[in-house]
Design a protein around this motif. Sequence first.
Motif, PDB file in Angstrom:
ATOM      1  N   ARG A  18       0.849  -1.193   0.000  1.00  0.00           N
ATOM      2  CA  ARG A  18       0.000   0.000   0.000  1.00  0.00           C
ATOM      3  C   ARG A  18       0.890   1.250   0.000  1.00  0.00           C
ATOM      4  NH1 ARG A  18      -3.021  -1.704   4.072  1.00  0.00           N
ATOM      5  NH2 ARG A  18      -4.585  -2.780   2.863  1.00  0.00           N
ATOM      6  N   SER A  19       0.571   2.179  -0.855  1.00  0.00           N
ATOM      7  CA  SER A  19       1.288   3.451  -1.019  1.00  0.00           C
ATOM      8  C   SER A  19       2.625   3.309  -1.752  1.00  0.00           C
ATOM      9  CB  SER A  19       1.509   4.147   0.328  1.00  0.00           C
ATOM     10  OG  SER A  19       0.263   4.419   0.919  1.00  0.00           O
ATOM     11  N   ARG A  20       2.963   2.116  -2.216  1.00  0.00           N
ATOM     12  CA  ARG A  20       4.136   1.941  -3.067  1.00  0.00           C
ATOM     13  C   ARG A  20       3.709   2.191  -4.511  1.00  0.00           C
ATOM     14  NH1 ARG A  20       8.411  -1.131  -0.840  1.00  0.00           N
ATOM     15  NH2 ARG A  20       9.557  -0.212  -2.566  1.00  0.00           N
ATOM     16  N   HIS A  21       4.646   2.159  -5.423  1.00  0.00           N
ATOM     17  CA  HIS A  21       4.355   2.405  -6.834  1.00  0.00           C
ATOM     18  C   HIS A  21       4.925   1.244  -7.652  1.00  0.00           C
ATOM     19  CE1 HIS A  21       3.538   5.157 -10.264  1.00  0.00           C
ATOM     20  NE2 HIS A  21       4.433   4.383 -10.844  1.00  0.00           N
ATOM     21  N   VAL A  22       4.049   0.559  -8.397  1.00  0.00           N
ATOM     22  CA  VAL A  22       4.480  -0.534  -9.266  1.00  0.00           C
ATOM     23  C   VAL A  22       4.817   0.051 -10.638  1.00  0.00           C
ATOM     24  CG1 VAL A  22       3.784  -2.665 -10.418  1.00  0.00           C
ATOM     25  CG2 VAL A  22       3.075  -2.245  -8.057  1.00  0.00           C
ATOM     26  N   ARG A  23       6.075  -0.123 -11.052  1.00  0.00           N
ATOM     27  CA  ARG A  23       6.488   0.358 -12.376  1.00  0.00           C
ATOM     28  C   ARG A  23       6.117  -0.627 -13.470  1.00  0.00           C
ATOM     29  NH1 ARG A  23      12.509   2.190 -11.224  1.00  0.00           N
ATOM     30  NH2 ARG A  23      12.795   0.142 -12.107  1.00  0.00           N
ATOM     31  N   SER A  24       6.298  -1.921 -13.197  1.00  0.00           N
ATOM     32  CA  SER A  24       6.010  -2.942 -14.207  1.00  0.00           C
ATOM     33  C   SER A  24       5.951  -4.314 -13.541  1.00  0.00           C
ATOM     34  CB  SER A  24       7.092  -2.935 -15.302  1.00  0.00           C
ATOM     35  OG  SER A  24       8.358  -3.247 -14.747  1.00  0.00           O
ATOM     36  N   TRP A  25       5.547  -5.291 -14.344  1.00  0.00           N
ATOM     37  CA  TRP A  25       5.474  -6.684 -13.899  1.00  0.00           C
ATOM     38  C   TRP A  25       6.237  -7.563 -14.880  1.00  0.00           C
ATOM     39  CZ3 TRP A  25       2.904  -8.145  -9.465  1.00  0.00           C
ATOM     40  CH2 TRP A  25       2.018  -7.224  -8.925  1.00  0.00           C
ATOM     41  N   ILE A  26       6.915  -8.577 -14.355  1.00  0.00           N
ATOM     42  CA  ILE A  26       7.528  -9.612 -15.166  1.00  0.00           C
ATOM     43  C   ILE A  26       7.170 -10.951 -14.534  1.00  0.00           C
ATOM     44  CG2 ILE A  26       9.446  -8.234 -16.066  1.00  0.00           C
ATOM     45  CD1 ILE A  26      11.228  -9.434 -13.915  1.00  0.00           C
ATOM     46  N   GLY A  27       7.219 -12.010 -15.320  1.00  0.00           N
ATOM     47  CA  GLY A  27       6.890 -13.293 -14.720  1.00  0.00           C
ATOM     48  C   GLY A  27       7.170 -14.461 -15.630  1.00  0.00           C
ATOM     49  N   VAL A  28       6.988 -15.634 -15.068  1.00  0.00           N
ATOM     50  CA  VAL A  28       7.122 -16.881 -15.798  1.00  0.00           C
ATOM     51  C   VAL A  28       5.727 -17.462 -15.952  1.00  0.00           C
ATOM     52  CG1 VAL A  28       8.107 -19.201 -15.813  1.00  0.00           C
ATOM     53  CG2 VAL A  28       9.445 -17.280 -14.913  1.00  0.00           C
ATOM     54  N   GLU A  29       5.285 -17.528 -17.203  1.00  0.00           N
ATOM     55  CA  GLU A  29       3.933 -17.974 -17.521  1.00  0.00           C
ATOM     56  C   GLU A  29       3.942 -19.457 -17.881  1.00  0.00           C
ATOM     57  OE1 GLU A  29       0.294 -16.239 -20.241  1.00  0.00           O
ATOM     58  OE2 GLU A  29       2.345 -15.838 -20.868  1.00  0.00           O
ATOM     59  N   TRP A  30       2.961 -20.198 -17.344  1.00  0.00           N
ATOM     60  CA  TRP A  30       2.762 -21.603 -17.700  1.00  0.00           C
ATOM     61  C   TRP A  30       1.862 -21.696 -18.923  1.00  0.00           C
ATOM     62  CZ3 TRP A  30       5.440 -25.457 -15.853  1.00  0.00           C
ATOM     63  CH2 TRP A  30       5.900 -25.460 -14.534  1.00  0.00           C
ATOM     64  N   ALA A  31       2.132 -22.637 -19.785  1.00  0.00           N
ATOM     65  CA  ALA A  31       1.246 -22.900 -20.925  1.00  0.00           C
ATOM     66  C   ALA A  31      -0.094 -23.417 -20.405  1.00  0.00           C
ATOM     67  CB  ALA A  31       1.872 -23.931 -21.857  1.00  0.00           C
ATOM     68  N   LEU A  32      -1.174 -23.012 -21.075  1.00  0.00           N
ATOM     69  CA  LEU A  32      -2.508 -23.515 -20.733  1.00  0.00           C
ATOM     70  C   LEU A  32      -2.713 -24.911 -21.303  1.00  0.00           C
ATOM     71  CD1 LEU A  32      -4.550 -20.295 -21.534  1.00  0.00           C
ATOM     72  CD2 LEU A  32      -3.762 -21.089 -19.283  1.00  0.00           C
TER      73      LEU A  32
END
Length: 191
Positions: A18-32
Amino acid sequence: MDQEAWWADRAREFADLRSRHVRSWIGVEWALREDVPESGPHVFHDPSVPCLQLWGLQAVLDDGELFTVGTCAHFGDSSTCGLWRHQDLDERVRDSRTWAEPGRGTRWRVLSELPAGPVGDVTCFADEGVLAEVLLKIGGRPLLLMAGELYETWTDELDFHRLDESVLAFTDPAAADRISWTTSRQGLRAL
């Protein structure tokens, strides 16, 4: 420390966003889906699936700090998983060669569809003794993170399981209400 106190501490870690600032997201996605003849070996997108299925994801915060989200098994019951902040996974999620190897059904990528900006509300929900869901408001947009997983059936349908080993990310939390889950979400309680 008992399990309730441990999970309450995990919820506080999310509340600290709370009250922080998210610049971006990265991640490892699983295949559906895997080994689909008409589209290649792995399918990562399906218009009928309203969420991302991730091995883990990281919020890159305004000061460069990484906030890594993954899952952890319930005390004494490895079949039930909840969300938690994985401080020890920061390097592994960032290293695409380690977790997004060709043929594994995973891919590392920037998650530009997830909201960025100042974090407003943070609401954590417990179920079955784990931190089941976290609802964030980031830059005025919602993001629901949930411990769960999609299982491909022999009929090529997808079953939606809660409290499982992946992180499901919904930019439309109402979509999670419309899903036919294998276990009910009625037991959720706010922490």
